[in-house]
Write a protein that holds these residues in place. Structure first.
Motif, PDB file in Angstrom:
ATOM      1  N   LEU A  71      18.791  12.646   3.522  1.00 59.74           N
ATOM      2  CA  LEU A  71      19.913  12.126   2.747  1.00 59.74           C
ATOM      3  C   LEU A  71      20.170  10.664   3.107  1.00 59.74           C
ATOM      4  CD1 LEU A  71      22.275  12.430   0.817  1.00 59.74           C
ATOM      5  CD2 LEU A  71      23.602  13.472   2.655  1.00 59.74           C
ATOM      6  N   TYR A  72      20.137  10.359   4.400  1.00 59.14           N
ATOM      7  CA  TYR A  72      20.323   8.958   4.815  1.00 59.14           C
ATOM      8  C   TYR A  72      19.186   8.098   4.275  1.00 59.14           C
ATOM      9  CZ  TYR A  72      21.278   4.864   7.673  1.00 59.14           C
ATOM     10  OH  TYR A  72      21.570   3.586   8.074  1.00 59.14           O
ATOM     11  N   LEU A  73      17.942   8.582   4.397  1.00 61.95           N
ATOM     12  CA  LEU A  73      16.775   7.821   3.946  1.00 61.95           C
ATOM     13  C   LEU A  73      16.851   7.510   2.460  1.00 61.95           C
ATOM     14  CD1 LEU A  73      13.887   6.700   4.291  1.00 61.95           C
ATOM     15  CD2 LEU A  73      13.051   9.047   3.942  1.00 61.95           C
TER      16      LEU A  73
ATOM     17  N   ASN B 161       6.102   7.873   4.851  1.00 63.30           N
ATOM     18  CA  ASN B 161       5.719   6.584   4.275  1.00 63.30           C
ATOM     19  C   ASN B 161       6.952   5.817   3.811  1.00 63.30           C
ATOM     20  OD1 ASN B 161       3.898   4.641   3.561  1.00 63.30           O
ATOM     21  ND2 ASN B 161       3.158   5.659   1.725  1.00 63.30           N
ATOM     22  N   LEU B 162       7.856   6.516   3.126  1.00 62.88           N
ATOM     23  CA  LEU B 162       9.079   5.881   2.654  1.00 62.88           C
ATOM     24  C   LEU B 162       9.955   5.462   3.833  1.00 62.88           C
ATOM     25  CD1 LEU B 162      10.822   5.131   0.195  1.00 62.88           C
ATOM     26  CD2 LEU B 162      11.835   7.413   0.323  1.00 62.88           C
TER      27      LEU B 162
ATOM     28  N   LEU C  75       5.900  14.930 -18.095  1.00 61.38           N
ATOM     29  CA  LEU C  75       6.942  15.657 -17.370  1.00 61.38           C
ATOM     30  C   LEU C  75       6.399  16.389 -16.154  1.00 61.38           C
ATOM     31  CD1 LEU C  75       9.900  16.351 -17.250  1.00 61.38           C
ATOM     32  CD2 LEU C  75       9.462  18.329 -18.714  1.00 61.38           C
ATOM     33  N   GLY C  76       5.255  17.044 -16.317  1.00 59.69           N
ATOM     34  CA  GLY C  76       4.677  17.759 -15.192  1.00 59.69           C
ATOM     35  C   GLY C  76       4.323  16.840 -14.037  1.00 59.69           C
ATOM     36  N   GLU C  77       3.781  15.649 -14.357  1.00 59.97           N
ATOM     37  CA  GLU C  77       3.404  14.721 -13.293  1.00 59.97           C
ATOM     38  C   GLU C  77       4.638  14.120 -12.621  1.00 59.97           C
ATOM     39  OE1 GLU C  77      -0.338  12.348 -13.886  1.00 59.97           O
ATOM     40  OE2 GLU C  77       0.145  12.764 -15.982  1.00 59.97           O
ATOM     41  N   VAL C  78       5.685  13.866 -13.422  1.00 56.07           N
ATOM     42  CA  VAL C  78       6.929  13.365 -12.832  1.00 56.07           C
ATOM     43  C   VAL C  78       7.485  14.391 -11.844  1.00 56.07           C
ATOM     44  CG1 VAL C  78       9.329  12.751 -13.301  1.00 56.07           C
ATOM     45  CG2 VAL C  78       7.520  11.869 -14.764  1.00 56.07           C
ATOM     46  N   LYS C  79       7.460  15.654 -12.235  1.00 55.04           N
ATOM     47  CA  LYS C  79       7.937  16.700 -11.337  1.00 55.04           C
ATOM     48  C   LYS C  79       7.085  16.759 -10.071  1.00 55.04           C
ATOM     49  CE  LYS C  79      10.101  19.771 -14.736  1.00 55.04           C
ATOM     50  NZ  LYS C  79      10.114  21.123 -15.328  1.00 55.04           N
ATOM     51  N   SER C  80       5.778  16.502 -10.211  1.00 57.46           N
ATOM     52  CA  SER C  80       4.897  16.521  -9.058  1.00 57.46           C
ATOM     53  C   SER C  80       5.271  15.418  -8.071  1.00 57.46           C
ATOM     54  CB  SER C  80       3.444  16.349  -9.512  1.00 57.46           C
ATOM     55  OG  SER C  80       2.578  16.283  -8.397  1.00 57.46           O
ATOM     56  N   ILE C  81       5.609  14.231  -8.593  1.00 55.39           N
ATOM     57  CA  ILE C  81       6.009  13.122  -7.730  1.00 55.39           C
ATOM     58  C   ILE C  81       7.340  13.436  -7.039  1.00 55.39           C
ATOM     59  CG2 ILE C  81       6.773  10.717  -7.728  1.00 55.39           C
ATOM     60  CD1 ILE C  81       4.691  10.187  -9.874  1.00 55.39           C
ATOM     61  N   VAL C  82       8.293  13.968  -7.808  1.00 54.45           N
ATOM     62  CA  VAL C  82       9.577  14.354  -7.225  1.00 54.45           C
ATOM     63  C   VAL C  82       9.367  15.404  -6.147  1.00 54.45           C
ATOM     64  CG1 VAL C  82      11.769  15.509  -7.697  1.00 54.45           C
ATOM     65  CG2 VAL C  82      10.929  13.741  -9.260  1.00 54.45           C
ATOM     66  N   GLU C  83       8.467  16.350  -6.412  1.00 53.06           N
ATOM     67  CA  GLU C  83       8.185  17.406  -5.437  1.00 53.06           C
ATOM     68  C   GLU C  83       7.592  16.805  -4.161  1.00 53.06           C
ATOM     69  OE1 GLU C  83       8.271  21.280  -4.070  1.00 53.06           O
ATOM     70  OE2 GLU C  83       9.101  20.442  -5.914  1.00 53.06           O
ATOM     71  N   GLY C  84       6.773  15.756  -4.305  1.00 53.33           N
ATOM     72  CA  GLY C  84       6.206  15.104  -3.138  1.00 53.33           C
ATOM     73  C   GLY C  84       7.276  14.486  -2.256  1.00 53.33           C
ATOM     74  N   LEU C  85       8.204  13.761  -2.872  1.00 52.53           N
ATOM     75  CA  LEU C  85       9.293  13.168  -2.108  1.00 52.53           C
ATOM     76  C   LEU C  85      10.221  14.231  -1.531  1.00 52.53           C
ATOM     77  CD1 LEU C  85      10.152  10.107  -4.361  1.00 52.53           C
ATOM     78  CD2 LEU C  85       9.500   9.999  -1.965  1.00 52.53           C
ATOM     79  N   ARG C  86      10.274  15.373  -2.181  1.00 53.63           N
ATOM     80  CA  ARG C  86      11.173  16.445  -1.743  1.00 53.63           C
ATOM     81  C   ARG C  86      10.592  17.211  -0.563  1.00 53.63           C
ATOM     82  NH1 ARG C  86      12.096  20.255  -6.486  1.00 53.63           N
ATOM     83  NH2 ARG C  86      13.594  18.665  -7.154  1.00 53.63           N
ATOM     84  N   ASN C  87       9.266  17.473  -0.572  1.00 56.36           N
ATOM     85  CA  ASN C  87       8.692  18.394   0.411  1.00 56.36           C
ATOM     86  C   ASN C  87       7.531  17.836   1.226  1.00 56.36           C
ATOM     87  OD1 ASN C  87      10.384  20.616  -0.334  1.00 56.36           O
ATOM     88  ND2 ASN C  87       9.122  20.941  -2.142  1.00 56.36           N
TER      89      ASN C  87
ATOM     90  N   LYS D  36       0.812  -1.210   0.000  1.00 57.35           N
ATOM     91  CA  LYS D  36       0.000   0.000   0.000  1.00 57.35           C
ATOM     92  C   LYS D  36       0.846   1.260   0.000  1.00 57.35           C
ATOM     93  CE  LYS D  36      -3.949  -2.106   2.343  1.00 57.35           C
ATOM     94  NZ  LYS D  36      -4.872  -2.017   3.502  1.00 57.35           N
ATOM     95  N   LEU D  37       2.098   1.152  -0.283  1.00 54.15           N
ATOM     96  CA  LEU D  37       2.960   2.342  -0.305  1.00 54.15           C
ATOM     97  C   LEU D  37       2.441   3.334  -1.330  1.00 54.15           C
ATOM     98  CD1 LEU D  37       5.589   3.555   0.848  1.00 54.15           C
ATOM     99  CD2 LEU D  37       6.774   2.552  -1.103  1.00 54.15           C
ATOM    100  N   SER D  38       2.089   4.545  -0.888  1.00 52.27           N
ATOM    101  CA  SER D  38       1.449   5.515  -1.778  1.00 52.27           C
ATOM    102  C   SER D  38       2.414   6.014  -2.837  1.00 52.27           C
ATOM    103  CB  SER D  38       0.942   6.710  -0.957  1.00 52.27           C
ATOM    104  OG  SER D  38       2.006   7.410  -0.378  1.00 52.27           O
ATOM    105  N   GLY D  39       1.862   6.311  -4.001  1.00 52.91           N
ATOM    106  CA  GLY D  39       2.652   6.891  -5.082  1.00 52.91           C
ATOM    107  C   GLY D  39       3.146   5.881  -6.085  1.00 52.91           C
ATOM    108  N   LEU D  40       3.117   4.592  -5.758  1.00 54.91           N
ATOM    109  CA  LEU D  40       3.700   3.606  -6.661  1.00 54.91           C
ATOM    110  C   LEU D  40       2.890   3.462  -7.938  1.00 54.91           C
ATOM    111  CD1 LEU D  40       4.900   0.761  -4.289  1.00 54.91           C
ATOM    112  CD2 LEU D  40       6.277   2.412  -5.523  1.00 54.91           C
ATOM    113  N   ASP D  41       1.551   3.370  -7.817  1.00 57.85           N
ATOM    114  CA  ASP D  41       0.730   3.172  -9.001  1.00 57.85           C
ATOM    115  C   ASP D  41       0.876   4.327  -9.972  1.00 57.85           C
ATOM    116  OD1 ASP D  41      -0.160   0.795  -7.983  1.00 57.85           O
ATOM    117  OD2 ASP D  41      -1.967   1.653  -7.069  1.00 57.85           O
TER     118      ASP D  41
END
Length: 326
Positions: free
Chosen positions: A276-278, A246-247, A227-239, A199-204
């Motif tokens: 950074l460690y994560l 979850n990760l 590209l826009g959606e990829v940036k949105s996912i990266v932004e989620g992991l970033r902020n 159930k890890l969010s974001g995978l699908d």
């Protein structure tokens, strides 16, 4: 040949003027003419608020502006404001050489964006300083120095205008490729966690985007579609702290609570250190981590090295370090 000697003289005078100050400023001044990007990297590692004197802060503002302009051929608003502070500081406190160089750079920046009137005012101030310097030095030599400096900055400006469009396009393409590379790496690493945490969010979403990437690669539909959606996912992991948590939970489940133990062992670490460690322990590549943290790869490597050195002093050092090597 005369122009080359004059350029070396300017660099030498600037280095000597910083000789008793911050060593990073001296190093940046030494390389700024031939390697402005390296000077910019050095200055990025200096905290302005930690500089000892107002003079060092003014030197930092000027060197940052010169390195930024020589690297990108324009100044953003904060950097131009910093250059203006340096101009007024040197106007009030000297020395004359820095005052002349600061106003000369300001005139170049203003002229480059079409503010010709105020740009000429700045150049006139540089010329006035040069005339003051002339009174105590050889008149012909200082006039040649000023003319060579103005000529060099004008040549730099016209050359920059010619190449700026191509440079911006190349940078945009490089940024897009970096996000695509990060998407592939994230898809690979996060999909590997699915077996442990279905159930890890974001995978699908990520799987669908990466599937589209492979389908539409090389076509005009690639970037508009994903590209826009990829940036949105990266932004989620970033902020997004929820996505990060979850990760982190996923890593804890397969690593015997390594993140919980790390936080308990190093309660004073910054959030960026834990991220950074994560990201590293989760198996993300240096390219992906630099994208997620919005830092250059050398910064990531250096920061990770320092984390490892601090970890070595802890009781569970080997376990913590092992997960960074997996």
């Amino acid at each position: 040949m005369v122009k080359l000697r004059l350029s070396y003289l300017l660099a030498a005078l600037l280095v000597l003027s910083c000789g008793k100050g911050n060593p990073a400023l001296r190093t940046a001044a030494r390389v700024i003419e031939d390697h402005p990007d390296s000077a910019l990297y050095i200055l990025d590692g200096v905290s302005r608020v930690d500089l000892a004197t107002d003079r060092e802060k003014a030197e930092y503002d000027y060197l940052s502006a010169e390195a930024f302009y020589r690297t990108y051929f324009f100044l953003d608003d904060p950097t131009e404001a910093a250059l203006e502070r340096a101009c007024f500081y040197f106007e009030e406190n000297g020395p004359a050489m820095e005052r002349m160089r600061a106003w000369e750079l300001m005139g170049t920046v203003q002229t480059a964006v079409g503010r010709y009137g105020i740009g000429m005012v700045s150049f006139r101030k540089a010329g006035a300083v040069a005339r003051d310097i002339e009174r105590g030095r050889n008149r012909i030599g200082m006039l040649a120095l000023l003319l060579a400096g103005i000529l060099a900055t004008l040549v730099l400006y016209f050359w920059a205008r010619k190449s700026q469009t191509e440079k911006l396009l190349a940078e945009k393409q490089a940024e897009n490729e970096r996000y695509m590379s990060a998407a592939e790496d994230l898809q690979s690493r996060l999909s590997a966690l699915r077996a442990d945490r279905p159930k890890l969010s974001g995978l699908d979403t990520l799987d669908r985007l990466c599937e589209q990437y492979y389908i539409f690669e090389g076509t005009s539909n690639l970037q508009p579609r994903i590209l826009g959606e990829v940036k949105s996912i990266v932004e989620g992991l970033r902020n997004d702290t929820k996505v990060q948590k979850n990760l982190e939970q996923a890593l804890d489940e397969r690593a015997n609570g390594v993140m919980k133990r790390l936080r308990a062992t190093f309660p004073k670490w910054k959030d960026e250190d834990f991220l950074l460690y994560l990201f590293t322990a989760s198996g993300f590549s240096a390219t992906t981590i630099s994208t997620l943290l919005e830092k250059d790869k050398p910064y990531v490597y250096n920061r990770l090295y320092r984390l490892k050195e601090r970890i070595k002093a802890s009781p569970d050092a080997q376990d913590f370090l092992d997960w960074l090597e997996k």
